[in-house]
Design an enzyme around this catalytic site. Structure first.
Site: not given
Length: 247
Positions: A125, A176
């Site tokens: 991610s 993220h």
């Protein structure tokens, strides 16, 4: 730009780095979950802040390629297949891979320094959000590289991704956010000399560019396909994100 209509053969020929990365995701996922030695691979490769503090620095890199749940690996691989090819084509194989790895590593370094000492994490991610950071810079500062329809698609998916980051409880928020920041920060250097994904003038026999009388109709049809793709991508990502929370 983001509509995938290639055959598997043409896709892997055109985008070898994306293909290899997705293959690594799937191979490691199957190995860790279903094959002998999988538990050892997981134990030795997972991001572990305490282990990194004791000198196991490879754990800053290995989590980028590892996923333990089916929802997680599908979500990240799907995102890479949709949004990776255009960047691989624009940047070239080497620069694309460098951006992917560097943003993923920066995301994991941020997790190490700012996360709990006992935190464990894995997943691509951070690197995926690194690509979104690059796209975010393109949308804001390099409008010559992307049209308005694709800009809307990128921003919509990015907003969805950020919302899901804070809604889902099992998400590495630091990875993220810092992956996104790293991608945007690297963009001015990485995008130097880059040309748009689509540069397709119409040629006549003598090699001179010619006006295509149907180009407005083509643009209209392309815009309609992009809007359809936007809502399909929206639905698929939301469904996969929900599944990732429970699987």
């Amino acid at each position: 730009m983001f509509i995938r209509n290639e055959s598997f053969y043409s896709f892997r020929r055109s985008y070898p780095i994306v293909t290899i990365l997705v293959a690594i995701h799937l191979i490691l996922f199957i190995w860790m979950n279903f094959l002998p030695g999988g538990r050892y691979i997981l134990t030795m490769g997972i991001g572990n802040n305490l282990a990194v503090a004791y000198g196991e620095y490879w754990r800053i890199v290995t989590p980028i390629f590892m996923h333990i749940s089916i929802g997680h690996v599908i979500f990240n691989s799907f995102s890479l297949v949709i949004f990776g090819p255009a960047l691989e084509k624009m940047l070239g194989k080497a620069k694309f891979l460098i951006v992917y790895l560097i943003t993923g590593v920066i995301a994991n370094i941020a997790t190490f320094y700012l996360g709990s000492p006992y935190m464990q994490h894995l997943g691509a991610s951070g690197a995926i959000f690194g690509l979104f950071g690059l796209y975010l810079y393109i949308v804001i500062y390099r409008k010559d590289l992307i049209d308005s329809a694709n800009s809307q698609l990128v921003m919509t998916i990015l907003i969805i991704g950020l919302v899901m980051t804070f809604v889902n409880s099992n998400i590495n928020v630091l990875a993220h956010l810092f992956g996104l920041i790293a991608g945007a920060a690297l963009a001015p250097i990485i995008l130097t000399g880059v040309k748009p994904f689509h540069t397709r003038p119409v040629f006549i026999d003598d090699g001179e560019p010619a006006f295509d009388p149907n180009r407005w109709q083509k643009k209209r049809r392309t815009s309609q396909r992009l809007k359809k793709a936007l809502w399909i991508s929206f639905a698929v990502l939301v469904i996969i994100g929900i599944l990732a929370r429970f699987l």
